[in-house]
Design a protein around this motif. Sequence first.
Motif, short mmCIF file in Angstrom:
data_model
loop_
_atom_site.label_atom_id
_atom_site.label_comp_id
_atom_site.label_asym_id
_atom_site.label_seq_id
_atom_site.Cartn_x
_atom_site.Cartn_y
_atom_site.Cartn_z
N GLU A 244 0.84 -1.19 0.00
CA GLU A 244 0.00 0.00 0.00
C GLU A 244 0.88 1.24 0.00
O GLU A 244 1.81 1.36 0.79
N LEU A 245 0.55 2.15 -0.88
CA LEU A 245 1.23 3.44 -0.96
C LEU A 245 0.21 4.49 -0.54
O LEU A 245 -0.82 4.67 -1.19
N VAL A 246 0.47 5.14 0.59
CA VAL A 246 -0.42 6.17 1.12
C VAL A 246 0.12 7.53 0.69
O VAL A 246 1.21 7.91 1.10
N LEU A 247 -0.64 8.24 -0.11
CA LEU A 247 -0.20 9.54 -0.60
C LEU A 247 -0.62 10.62 0.39
O LEU A 247 -1.81 10.89 0.56
N ALA A 248 0.35 11.21 1.05
CA ALA A 248 0.11 12.23 2.07
C ALA A 248 0.63 13.58 1.60
O ALA A 248 1.22 14.34 2.37
N THR A 249 0.39 13.88 0.34
CA THR A 249 0.78 15.18 -0.19
C THR A 249 -0.26 16.21 0.25
O THR A 249 -1.40 15.86 0.54
N PRO A 250 0.13 17.48 0.33
CA PRO A 250 -0.80 18.52 0.80
C PRO A 250 -2.03 18.64 -0.09
O PRO A 250 -2.00 18.29 -1.28
N ALA A 251 -3.11 19.15 0.48
CA ALA A 251 -4.34 19.42 -0.27
C ALA A 251 -4.18 20.76 -0.98
O ALA A 251 -4.72 21.78 -0.57
N SER A 252 -3.37 20.74 -2.03
CA SER A 252 -3.08 21.95 -2.82
C SER A 252 -2.98 21.52 -4.28
O SER A 252 -2.95 20.34 -4.60
N GLU B 84 -0.27 -1.83 -10.78
CA GLU B 84 -1.65 -2.13 -10.39
C GLU B 84 -1.73 -3.03 -9.17
O GLU B 84 -2.74 -3.04 -8.47
N SER B 85 -0.69 -3.81 -8.92
CA SER B 85 -0.69 -4.72 -7.77
C SER B 85 -0.57 -3.99 -6.43
O SER B 85 -0.80 -4.57 -5.38
N VAL B 86 -0.24 -2.69 -6.46
CA VAL B 86 -0.07 -1.90 -5.25
C VAL B 86 -1.31 -1.06 -5.01
O VAL B 86 -1.78 -0.35 -5.90
#
Length: 197
Positions: A138-146, A162-164
């Motif tokens: 799992e890749l959790v994208l924690a980039t800013p809401a901008s 696609e497997s991630v």
Amino acid sequence: MDWAPSVEGLVRELSRLPGVGRRSAQRLAHHLLRCPEEQARSLAAAIGTARDRVRSCPRCGNYAEDEICPICADPRRDWATVLVVEKPSDISAFESTGRYRGSYHVLGALLSPLDGIGPEKLNLASLRARLEAGEIGELVLATPASTEGDATALYLQRIVPESVSVTRLARGLPVGGELEYSDSLTVLRAFEGRIPA
């Protein structure tokens, strides 16, 4: 007000720090000049030591003094979950919750074509290596809401196999807000409420 050139130089340098305006810089300068000499010299030495010793972790991009950063060196971490952040200071927002036990990846910047920041300027080589090795579930994208954060998240979604599983933080964080300035409860709720990207 006219001060000695060295005092004015100290104020000027302190005011370059994030969140420090001219008035705060003046107060800090006066404090440093009035405090015991060993305290001021200790601060100067700590800055010099950190600048000399700290580098980027080759695995995740976090701050490191040893071969890898303390988080990457921790065998109790869940290596299959990787939280992607813009800068090392964002990591402390998640670590302060005491609940996230995965690993991290620091991009070092966000995509911003107007500022000349394209994918080649992001720290992606080690992330791609981890993805190709099949380490990540799992890749959790924690980039800013901008705008830049959303563009970066969209780009990352496109390069991930696609497997991630790719998720983003829930929008409990303020638009345009910086992770390092968010309280730990807000960060925790945003993390726990993450949704598929």
